[in-house]
Every structure is written in C-alpha cells, then in structure tokens.
Motif scaffolding. Structure first.
Motif, PDB file in Angstrom:
ATOM      1  N   ASN A 100       0.841  -1.046   0.183  1.00  0.00           N
ATOM      2  CA  ASN A 100      -0.035   0.040  -0.043  1.00  0.00           C
ATOM      3  C   ASN A 100       0.803   1.247   0.003  1.00  0.00           C
ATOM      4  O   ASN A 100       2.134   1.127  -0.013  1.00  0.00           O
ATOM      5  CB  ASN A 100      -1.058  -0.209   1.048  1.00  0.00           C
ATOM      6  CG  ASN A 100      -0.123   0.053   2.408  1.00  0.00           C
ATOM      7  OD1 ASN A 100       0.810   0.760   2.814  1.00  0.00           O
ATOM      8  ND2 ASN A 100      -0.716  -0.665   3.533  1.00  0.00           N
ATOM      9  N   PRO A 101       0.417   2.277  -0.138  1.00  0.00           N
ATOM     10  CA  PRO A 101       1.160   3.667  -0.075  1.00  0.00           C
ATOM     11  C   PRO A 101       2.148   3.878   0.979  1.00  0.00           C
ATOM     12  O   PRO A 101       3.129   4.384   0.826  1.00  0.00           O
ATOM     13  CB  PRO A 101       0.005   4.675  -0.414  1.00  0.00           C
ATOM     14  CG  PRO A 101      -1.032   4.064  -1.056  1.00  0.00           C
ATOM     15  CD  PRO A 101      -1.195   2.844  -0.615  1.00  0.00           C
ATOM     16  N   ILE A 102       1.688   3.645   1.937  1.00  0.00           N
ATOM     17  CA  ILE A 102       2.333   3.687   3.506  1.00  0.00           C
ATOM     18  C   ILE A 102       3.450   2.717   3.184  1.00  0.00           C
ATOM     19  O   ILE A 102       4.571   3.374   3.702  1.00  0.00           O
ATOM     20  CB  ILE A 102       1.524   3.747   4.838  1.00  0.00           C
ATOM     21  CG1 ILE A 102       0.500   4.852   4.684  1.00  0.00           C
ATOM     22  CG2 ILE A 102       2.315   3.854   5.796  1.00  0.00           C
ATOM     23  CD1 ILE A 102      -0.535   4.645   5.939  1.00  0.00           C
ATOM     24  N   GLN A 103       3.312   1.590   2.852  1.00  0.00           N
ATOM     25  CA  GLN A 103       4.461   0.768   2.794  1.00  0.00           C
ATOM     26  C   GLN A 103       5.540   1.172   1.866  1.00  0.00           C
ATOM     27  O   GLN A 103       6.580   1.030   1.923  1.00  0.00           O
ATOM     28  CB  GLN A 103       3.996  -0.596   2.515  1.00  0.00           C
ATOM     29  CG  GLN A 103       3.131  -1.440   3.738  1.00  0.00           C
ATOM     30  CD  GLN A 103       2.565  -2.579   3.180  1.00  0.00           C
ATOM     31  OE1 GLN A 103       1.883  -2.696   2.162  1.00  0.00           O
ATOM     32  NE2 GLN A 103       2.720  -3.537   4.034  1.00  0.00           N
ATOM     33  N   GLN A 104       5.141   1.732   0.862  1.00  0.00           N
ATOM     34  CA  GLN A 104       5.680   2.055  -0.361  1.00  0.00           C
ATOM     35  C   GLN A 104       6.717   3.370  -0.074  1.00  0.00           C
ATOM     36  O   GLN A 104       8.077   3.402  -0.136  1.00  0.00           O
ATOM     37  CB  GLN A 104       5.259   2.516  -1.565  1.00  0.00           C
ATOM     38  CG  GLN A 104       4.353   1.327  -2.485  1.00  0.00           C
ATOM     39  CD  GLN A 104       3.491   1.850  -3.305  1.00  0.00           C
ATOM     40  OE1 GLN A 104       3.178   2.933  -3.753  1.00  0.00           O
ATOM     41  NE2 GLN A 104       2.917   0.686  -4.343  1.00  0.00           N
ATOM     42  N   MET A 105       6.159   4.129   0.760  1.00  0.00           N
ATOM     43  CA  MET A 105       6.807   5.409   1.341  1.00  0.00           C
ATOM     44  C   MET A 105       7.800   5.091   2.412  1.00  0.00           C
ATOM     45  O   MET A 105       8.893   5.372   2.164  1.00  0.00           O
ATOM     46  CB  MET A 105       5.856   6.490   1.802  1.00  0.00           C
ATOM     47  CG  MET A 105       6.486   7.905   2.499  1.00  0.00           C
ATOM     48  SD  MET A 105       5.394   8.928   3.294  1.00  0.00           S
ATOM     49  CE  MET A 105       4.862   7.777   4.553  1.00  0.00           C
ATOM     50  N   THR A 106       7.472   4.178   3.247  1.00  0.00           N
ATOM     51  CA  THR A 106       8.352   3.723   4.366  1.00  0.00           C
ATOM     52  C   THR A 106       9.565   2.794   3.725  1.00  0.00           C
ATOM     53  O   THR A 106      10.633   3.151   4.165  1.00  0.00           O
ATOM     54  CB  THR A 106       7.385   2.606   5.370  1.00  0.00           C
ATOM     55  OG1 THR A 106       6.361   3.257   5.803  1.00  0.00           O
ATOM     56  CG2 THR A 106       8.371   2.019   6.441  1.00  0.00           C
ATOM     57  N   TYR A 107       9.349   2.012   2.689  1.00  0.00           N
ATOM     58  CA  TYR A 107      10.308   1.245   2.221  1.00  0.00           C
ATOM     59  C   TYR A 107      11.412   2.219   1.502  1.00  0.00           C
ATOM     60  O   TYR A 107      12.513   2.048   1.283  1.00  0.00           O
ATOM     61  CB  TYR A 107      10.001   0.024   1.369  1.00  0.00           C
ATOM     62  CG  TYR A 107       9.569  -1.125   2.335  1.00  0.00           C
ATOM     63  CD1 TYR A 107      10.686  -1.790   2.799  1.00  0.00           C
ATOM     64  CD2 TYR A 107       8.286  -1.282   2.472  1.00  0.00           C
ATOM     65  CE1 TYR A 107      10.380  -2.857   3.828  1.00  0.00           C
ATOM     66  CE2 TYR A 107       8.041  -2.500   3.385  1.00  0.00           C
ATOM     67  CZ  TYR A 107       9.017  -3.410   3.940  1.00  0.00           C
ATOM     68  OH  TYR A 107       8.661  -4.252   4.920  1.00  0.00           O
ATOM     69  N   HIS A 133       7.681  -3.677  12.709  1.00  0.00           N
ATOM     70  CA  HIS A 133       7.644  -4.696  11.744  1.00  0.00           C
ATOM     71  C   HIS A 133       7.087  -6.040  12.518  1.00  0.00           C
ATOM     72  O   HIS A 133       6.132  -6.922  11.946  1.00  0.00           O
ATOM     73  CB  HIS A 133       8.794  -4.872  10.891  1.00  0.00           C
ATOM     74  CG  HIS A 133       8.733  -5.206   9.563  1.00  0.00           C
ATOM     75  ND1 HIS A 133       8.373  -4.227   8.609  1.00  0.00           N
ATOM     76  CD2 HIS A 133       8.731  -6.297   8.801  1.00  0.00           C
ATOM     77  CE1 HIS A 133       8.354  -4.668   7.329  1.00  0.00           C
ATOM     78  NE2 HIS A 133       8.619  -6.094   7.436  1.00  0.00           N
TER      79      HIS A 133
END
Length: 99
Positions: free
Chosen positions: A6-13, A68
């Motif tokens: 999702n977008p939050i995961q994409q931004m975090t990674y 995580h």
C-alpha cells in the motif's frame, strides 16, 4: 489489488532504502575515518554532529524492526501472519462479487 504494497508501505520502504540506509552508511564511514581525514568530518561539524545523527538513524532502524515484528501479530490470531510466512499459504476471506 495489483500492487504488493500500500502507499504507506511504499513510502516507508523508499525512506528506509533511499534515505536512512545511505545516511547510516555515510555517517558511519565519516565517523570511522575521522582520525585519518579530520577535515572531512569537521566540514559537517565533526563528531558532535555525526554521532547523534548516526545514533538517531540506528534508533529509527530499531524502531522499524520492532514495529515490523509487532505488525505480524495484528491478524485474527497472533500467529496468523507468521504461519503464512512459514508455510507459504494464507487463508484469504473472499467476499461476494470477488472472483
């Protein structure tokens, strides 16, 4: 449905891989060579600046790992997500209208 994150995961990674990891490596290298090339370290403020930045990034990495691990326990049961990681299979709830 086609994206794995999702977008939050994409931004975090993105932040982990493109900001924190290079910053950790660069500040660590500068701290490691401060006695060999003090002018380079002093250009950024020396160890009084480098050490706290390096430590802050290390704490951010540790926090990421703890969050995580915590997130793996937020399913229907605490071990649900881990079971899927070990076995490779996950029970998925199918709603009406979905194939």
């Amino acid at each position: 449905p086609t994206n794995r994150m999702n977008p939050i995961q994409q931004m975090t990674y993105f932040m982990i891989l493109n900001v924190l990891l290079p910053l950790q490596i660069i500040t660590g290298a500068w701290m490691w060579t401060v006695q060999i090339w003090p002018a380079y370290a002093n250009a950024l403020g020396g160890l009084p600046f480098l050490a706290p930045v390096h430590s802050l990034v290390a704490w951010l990495f540790a926090t990421f790992i703890l969050v995580h691990v915590y997130m793996t326990t937020t399913g229907a049961t605490p071990l649900e997500a881990m079971r899927g990681m070990v076995t490779g299979y996950e029970e998925v709830e199918v709603h009406e209208g979905q194939g």
